[in-house]
Design an enzyme around this catalytic site. Structure first.
Site, PDB file in Angstrom:
ATOM      1  N   ASP A 247      -6.523  19.063 -14.817  1.00  0.00           N
ATOM      2  CA  ASP A 247      -6.788  17.837 -15.291  1.00  0.00           C
ATOM      3  C   ASP A 247      -6.339  17.678 -16.649  1.00  0.00           C
ATOM      4  O   ASP A 247      -7.023  18.409 -17.494  1.00  0.00           O
ATOM      5  CB  ASP A 247      -8.307  17.751 -15.112  1.00  0.00           C
ATOM      6  CG  ASP A 247      -8.663  16.331 -15.412  1.00  0.00           C
ATOM      7  OD1 ASP A 247      -8.008  15.559 -16.137  1.00  0.00           O
ATOM      8  OD2 ASP A 247      -9.818  15.934 -14.823  1.00  0.00           O
TER       9      ASP A 247
ATOM     10  N   ARG B  91       0.847  -1.233  -0.120  1.00  0.00           N
ATOM     11  CA  ARG B  91       0.053  -0.116   0.015  1.00  0.00           C
ATOM     12  C   ARG B  91       1.036   1.037   0.121  1.00  0.00           C
ATOM     13  O   ARG B  91       0.687   1.985  -0.369  1.00  0.00           O
ATOM     14  CB  ARG B  91      -0.991  -0.106   1.242  1.00  0.00           C
ATOM     15  CG  ARG B  91      -2.113   1.221   1.237  1.00  0.00           C
ATOM     16  CD  ARG B  91      -2.598   1.416   2.558  1.00  0.00           C
ATOM     17  NE  ARG B  91      -1.806   2.072   3.701  1.00  0.00           N
ATOM     18  CZ  ARG B  91      -1.559   1.143   4.737  1.00  0.00           C
ATOM     19  NH1 ARG B  91      -2.267   0.030   4.887  1.00  0.00           N
ATOM     20  NH2 ARG B  91      -0.527   1.676   5.695  1.00  0.00           N
TER      21      ARG B  91
ATOM     22  N   LYS C 197      -7.694   6.419 -18.880  1.00  0.00           N
ATOM     23  CA  LYS C 197      -8.307   6.930 -20.434  1.00  0.00           C
ATOM     24  C   LYS C 197      -6.977   6.927 -21.338  1.00  0.00           C
ATOM     25  O   LYS C 197      -6.456   5.565 -21.471  1.00  0.00           O
ATOM     26  CB  LYS C 197      -8.614   8.303 -20.389  1.00  0.00           C
ATOM     27  CG  LYS C 197      -9.641   8.623 -19.162  1.00  0.00           C
ATOM     28  CD  LYS C 197     -10.972   7.842 -19.422  1.00  0.00           C
ATOM     29  CE  LYS C 197     -12.068   8.373 -18.514  1.00  0.00           C
ATOM     30  NZ  LYS C 197     -11.897   8.225 -17.024  1.00  0.00           N
TER      31      LYS C 197
ATOM     32  N   TYR D 252     -15.820  17.887 -15.451  1.00  0.00           N
ATOM     33  CA  TYR D 252     -16.210  16.463 -15.446  1.00  0.00           C
ATOM     34  C   TYR D 252     -17.283  16.238 -14.382  1.00  0.00           C
ATOM     35  O   TYR D 252     -17.333  16.793 -13.164  1.00  0.00           O
ATOM     36  CB  TYR D 252     -15.202  15.346 -15.370  1.00  0.00           C
ATOM     37  CG  TYR D 252     -15.605  14.150 -15.004  1.00  0.00           C
ATOM     38  CD1 TYR D 252     -16.469  13.493 -15.704  1.00  0.00           C
ATOM     39  CD2 TYR D 252     -14.976  13.573 -13.992  1.00  0.00           C
ATOM     40  CE1 TYR D 252     -16.940  12.152 -15.747  1.00  0.00           C
ATOM     41  CE2 TYR D 252     -15.606  12.037 -13.745  1.00  0.00           C
ATOM     42  CZ  TYR D 252     -16.516  11.455 -14.452  1.00  0.00           C
ATOM     43  OH  TYR D 252     -16.951  10.205 -14.093  1.00  0.00           O
TER      44      TYR D 252
END
Length: 422
Positions: free
Chosen positions: A174, A49, A199, A101
């Site tokens: 972004d 982690r 993406k 978004y």
């Protein structure tokens, strides 16, 4: 800052760096934990982690691509957004664009209103008075999305950065729609870059992930602490898949853009298209800024269908190459209706303010043969044209049993698959 070309950075991510066996491609470290050399003598890694060699390699590569000091890889694009927000607190103001978004807007709005995590100010960066509004808010962080989703509006990153210096605000950009191949916000003065690696970075629609790249090492270190604390780091396998996709980023982007330009040319000549939203068009309001701060115009575009909203199902059902689905940036071409899909979490008034109309359609142009993509769209428009005939409309209404648009929308919102949107 790296002197290597982006194509080399992406293609050679981890290549021929295995110290154990000389493997050309880097190994996948699926382990959750690591052996200590001896009591109280941990090695470089202790628990996945916190740190994982596969994930770290991806983060280092993305940092080099963006020209940043530190890259952090998260388990989703939204967790990357959440991670960046750990740099501000309840007394700070976050400025966001009015047309960001839908998932990002939902996160910002609910953290501000329900958790009182920070103060929120929504600004339309396309208006002349944007600077005055930002200055009055005195934000600690300014969030930009350029090109914006789904209307591809452009914001001048350098102009915002110059203003942000007045009150030492961090600028977060972004960069999902363009990737570091087509835009480098850190070089333009931004402090942090956000990606949904789902993406273009991965490009194959087979993982979910996100990333943050910090310009300054100290900011990256603070974000790394929070990433471990919150447990938002990405898994090794998803990181490995993303690395594999990243290696073909340059050739993919080239083909994406080539196809998008041809599709845009076609849509401009189509009578059933009211308006095309694409920064590569000379008459696009942000064309000059995009040309100055980007290395290309990307492969995302939107258009308004010049037909009744009721004919949207006809258009979508006629398509065979474009797949009606969420997401973007994969090698396959996708099409979506922002109002009921990507931006469904915005209420009607907010959608209207953002310029999202009922017949707005967004395309993520893939790498298929461009002629076949255009033929597919032509097939959709032909179906709409046929149904636009009054006789055909009456038949369609009879086939639906007189179901109203409002009733159909209510039924849609009851679908369990979409409950997370509202």
């Amino acid at each position: 800052m790296s002197q290597r070309h982006s194509a080399t950075i992406a293609a050679r991510a981890g290549i021929a760096q295995d110290p154990a066996f000389g493997a050309v491609t880097p190994p996948l470290y699926l382990t959750s934990t690591y052996e200590l050399k001896a009591f109280k003598q941990p090695g470089q890694y202790d628990y996945s982690r916190s740190n994982n060699p596969t994930r770290d390699l991806l983060g280092e590569t993305l940092a080099e691509l963006e020209g940043g000091a530190k890259g952090l890889v998260t388990n989703t694009g939204m967790s990357a957004c959440l991670l960046a927000l750990q740099l501000i607190g309840p007394d700070d103001t976050l400025v966001i664009p009015h047309d960001c978004y839908g998932g990002s807007y939902r996160l910002f709005f609910n953290l501000a209103s329900r958790k009182r995590a920070f103060k929120l100010k929504v600004v339309n960066f396309q208006l002349e008075q944007w600077a005055e509004e930002v200055r009055a808010a005195k934000p600690a962080m300014i969030w930009l999305e350029t090109p914006s989703n789904p209307l591809l509006q452009i914001t001048d990153i350098q102009a915002v950065v110059a203003l942000a210096k007045e009150f030492s605000a961090k600028v977060v950009v972004d960069n999902t729609f363009l990737s570091p191949v087509l835009q480098k916000p850190l070089d333009l003065g931004a402090d942090i870059v956000v990606h949904s690696t789902t993406k273009f970075i991965n490009g194959h629609s087979d993982i979910i992930g996100g990333a943050l790249i910090a310009k300054e090492q100290s900011v990256g270190d603070e974000l790394k602490w929070w990433a471990n604390c919150l447990g938002v780091t990405a898994g090794a396998f998803d990181s490995y898949q993303t690395l594999r996709g990243l290696r073909t980023l340059l050739p993919r982007i080239k083909q994406h853009q080539h196809n998008a330009a041809l599709v845009v040319d076609y849509l401009q000549q189509q009578p059933l298209v009211n308006k095309v939203y694409y920064p590569g068009l000379p008459d696009h309001p942000g064309h000059a800024i995009a040309k100055a701060q980007q290395f290309g115009f990307g492969s995302m575009l939107s258009f308004d269908l010049a037909a009744d909203e009721a004919l949207l199902p006809v258009f979508f059902s006629a398509l065979k190459c474009f797949t009606l689905a969420q997401s973007l940036g994969g090698i396959e071409s996708l099409i979506c209706h922002p109002g009921s899909m990507t931006h469904a979490s915005l209420d009607a008034a907010t959608q209207k303010a953002a310029g999202i109309g009922p017949t707005l359609i967004r395309l993520s142009v893939g790498i298929e043969d461009a002629a076949e993509l255009i033929a597919d769209l032509a097939q959709g428009f032909a179906a709409v044209q046929q149904q636009s005939d009054p006789t055909a409309q009456a038949s369609a209404a009879a086939a639906q049993g007189g179901q109203s648009t409002a009733g159909s929308d209510a039924q849609f919102r009851l679908n369990p698959a979409f409950t997370a949107l509202w």
